[in-house]
Structure formats: structure tokens, C-alpha cells
Design a protein around this motif. Structure first.
Motif, PDB file in Angstrom:
ATOM      1  N   SER A  11       0.823  -1.211   0.000  1.00 22.84           N
ATOM      2  CA  SER A  11       0.000   0.000   0.000  1.00 22.84           C
ATOM      3  C   SER A  11       0.852   1.255   0.000  1.00 22.84           C
ATOM      4  CB  SER A  11      -0.934  -0.004   1.211  1.00 22.84           C
ATOM      5  OG  SER A  11      -1.764  -1.144   1.220  1.00 22.84           O
ATOM      6  N   GLY A  14       2.828   1.173  -3.616  1.00 23.61           N
ATOM      7  CA  GLY A  14       1.871   1.474  -4.666  1.00 23.61           C
ATOM      8  C   GLY A  14       1.893   0.553  -5.863  1.00 23.61           C
ATOM      9  N   PRO A  67      -7.315   1.197  -4.947  1.00 24.01           N
ATOM     10  CA  PRO A  67      -7.769   2.203  -3.986  1.00 24.01           C
ATOM     11  C   PRO A  67      -8.514   1.551  -2.824  1.00 24.01           C
ATOM     12  CG  PRO A  67      -8.384   2.805  -6.235  1.00 24.01           C
ATOM     13  CD  PRO A  67      -7.905   1.391  -6.286  1.00 24.01           C
ATOM     14  N   GLY A  84      -8.558  -3.247  -0.899  1.00 26.22           N
ATOM     15  CA  GLY A  84      -7.646  -2.283  -1.500  1.00 26.22           C
ATOM     16  C   GLY A  84      -6.555  -1.831  -0.549  1.00 26.22           C
ATOM     17  N   SER A  85      -6.062  -0.644  -0.785  1.00 30.18           N
ATOM     18  CA  SER A  85      -4.944  -0.092  -0.028  1.00 30.18           C
ATOM     19  C   SER A  85      -5.244  -0.061   1.473  1.00 30.18           C
ATOM     20  CB  SER A  85      -4.650   1.331  -0.522  1.00 30.18           C
ATOM     21  OG  SER A  85      -3.626   1.919   0.227  1.00 30.18           O
ATOM     22  N   GLN A 139     -13.763   4.592   0.003  1.00 31.66           N
ATOM     23  CA  GLN A 139     -14.980   4.767  -0.782  1.00 31.66           C
ATOM     24  C   GLN A 139     -15.933   3.608  -0.574  1.00 31.66           C
ATOM     25  OE1 GLN A 139     -14.392   5.063  -5.012  1.00 31.66           O
ATOM     26  NE2 GLN A 139     -16.546   5.492  -5.436  1.00 31.66           N
TER      27      GLN A 139
END
Length: 306
Positions: A11, A14, A67, A84-85, A139
Motif C-alpha cells: 500500500s 503502490g 484504492p 484495496g490499499s 470509498q
């Protein structure tokens, strides 16, 4: 192996090279007195992809962290899962406003490369959950499993390809219906062929005398479909909101493409379990409609049993 630390490193970094990542996975496992085989590090990367943590480009040999998102699990009482991350401090921020439950995989004998812990998330209501996630930089994406399943296309062959060269060390899938096993030489007729290109496995499929590019999972599934061999089964276990919820079983020799695997994994937020006796990958808490969409996309009939 400290898979959570490795996910945090991914994370923060990247993106990177798949070969380098596999070496880091193997090193982390050996630090825990484990001796992973090469296919086990590959399985770990596929689990990371299916869990929604990263995108793995096997053809180009690179990976990219996804993400931070929170998909809603179907038929799970409003529970979401963190995908995700997972950068340093993210869980601390989430715990300040919503309920966070961390479930670590069993790290017993026969599991040299456990997946990162699954993080389940719940709020007082959907509005509060969305607001808290947004504040933490995550999100909310609704029921991603069903969205992914509805968008799946049927697997198909890639672009036309040149046939393997005479000096290529080619392999083809055995005609044995009980197992997927590669044997030396080209297939006698149509079928999947594996060669090595720049030190990486490359897959070609011969159909009606012409050769096409494909990948490992797609090639095997097309081969199984052409032979009339079923690799997918669904066992109904309960009913929730008038829909059947159950477990999907996939033959271990027939890996799913990344999106199909992700659609099934994001029904529970857990990586598939592997049954050594029955030699199957097991996906839990799957609604029947999602299972059927996955089966259709991989050109498979789906057996249903109680």
C-alpha cells in the motif's frame, strides 16, 4: 508470514514487479519457518487480487495496489469489508467512528502463505457508514460482488498467434478428465498449449487448426468446456430475502479469471478455502444469481445440490 505487514508495504509502495513481490512473499514465509512452493506464492497473489487489494498483470509482470474501498457483503446484515490499499493508520481512523472486526486467517499446518486479515465494517446505518468511510479516505461501493458479476463477459480467445516454434519446449493439457495436468509436446488436435517466453509461461490455444493467444485460467476453462467437463458446483444452504445463499465449489485445477474470482470472494470477504480431499476451491456466502452469472461467463453448466 506477516501478510498484513506485506499488504501495508504494498500500500505504501503502490506498484512494482511481480517477480520481486513473489520473492518478498517467499522471504516473509521463510521468516516464519515455512518453505512455500512456487505455485503457493502465485496462489497468494491471486488471493490478493480476488480480495480486491491489488491488480496483478501477469502478462507484463507488474502489480498495482487498488484504492481503498468498502464493498457491501450480500445477505450479511449490512456488513462491509475493507478492500484495496491499507496504509498505516487506516484501521485506527476507522475504529474511531464505526465498528471494526478483524478476522485473521488460520495459520496452521499446510497454510504457508495465509492471506491478510479480513476487516469487516459496520455502522449504525448506511448513511453513517458512508460518511465515516469517506472521512477515513475509503470509498463505499455498494454490493461490488453483484456489480462485478453482472458486468462479466463470457471468456473468449485472444488475438491470433503464431504456432509454437519447433524448438519451443511446448506442453499441452492431458486428456485425463479427472485432473488438469500438462504433458510434453503439442496437442494432437485443438487445445491449450504452454510455452516459455522470456522466462515466463505463455499460453496458446489451437482451434480449428488456427492458433490464438490466451491466458492460464481462460485456456483451461475453454479446454474443460470443449471436453464437456464441469468444474463448478453450487450448494444451497439458506434463504435470505427470497434468494438462495450457498457455497460454490470449483475444481482446483481450473483457476478462475481475476474478475470471476473477485465476484465470488467479495460475497464473504474471505479468500477461498481449499479442500485437499475433494480438491476444490470453496467460496462461501454466495447468492445463487451471482454463482450463475459467474458460471455463464466461464462457459460452465452449474450443478446445484442441497
Amino acid at each position: 508470514m506477516d501478510a498484513d505487514l506485506l499488504l501495508t508495504w504494498m500500500s505504501e509502495v503502490g506498484s512494482g514487479d511481480v517477480r520481486d513481490l513473489r520473492q518478498r512473499v517467499a522471504w516473509a514465509a521463510r521468516a516464519r519457518d515455512r518453505s512455500p512452493k512456487r505455485y503457493e506464492s502465485g496462489r497468494w497473489l491471486r488471493d490478493i487480487s480476488a480480495l480486491g487489494h491489488a491488480e496483478i498483470d501477469w502478462q507484463r509482470g507488474n502489480w498495482t495496489i487498488a484504492p481503498a474501498v468498502a464493498p457491501l457483503l450480500p445477505a450479511a446484515g449490512g456488513t462491509a469489508v475493507l478492500a484495496g490499499s491499507r496504509r498505516v493508520g487506516l484501521l485506527d481512523r476507522l475504529e474511531k467512528s464505526i465498528a471494526v472486526q478483524v478476522q485473521r486467517p488460520k495459520d496452521g499446518h499446510g497454510e504457508p502463505l495465509p492471506a491478510p486479515a479480513t476487516v469487516f465494517l459496520q455502522g449504525d446505518n448506511f448513511g453513517q457508514l458512508r460518511d465515516s468511510l469517506k472521512e477515513a479516505g475509503v470509498q463505499y461501493v455498494g454490493c461490488a460482488a453483484r456489480s462485478i458479476a453482472r458486468g462479466l463477459l463470457r471468456i473468449t480467445l485472444g488475438d491470433p498467434a503464431a504456432p509454437p516454434a519447433r524448438d519451443d519446449a511446448a506442453e499441452h493439457i492431458s486428456a485425463n478428465a479427472e485432473d488438469v495436468r500438462f504433458c510434453a509436446g503439442l496437442p494432437k488436435g485443438d487445445g491449450l498449449c504452454r510455452i516459455s517466453v522470456n522466462g515466463r509461461p505463455s499460453y496458446r490455444y489451437r482451434l480449428n487448426g488456427s492458433w490464438y493467444h490466451t491466458d492460464h485460467a481462460t485456456g483451461i476453462l475453454l479446454d474443460r468446456a470443449a471436453r464437456g467437463i464441469s468444474v463448478m458446483r453450487f450448494r444451497a444452504e439458506r434463504v435470505s430475502d427470497d434468494e438462495e445463499i450457498g457455497t460454490v465449489f470449483i475444481d482446483q485445477g481450473a483457476p478462475l479469471p481475476p474478475l470471476q474470482a473477485r465476484a465470488l470472494v467479495l460475497c464473504s470477504g474471505l479468500p477461498p478455502q481449499f479442500g485437499n480431499l475433494a480438491r476444490t476451491a470453496v467460496y462461501r456466502n454466495v447468492p445463487e444469481d451471482i454463482a450463475r452469472l459467474v458460471a455463464e461467463s466461464i462457459r460452465q453448466p452449474m450443478s446445484v445440490f442441497a
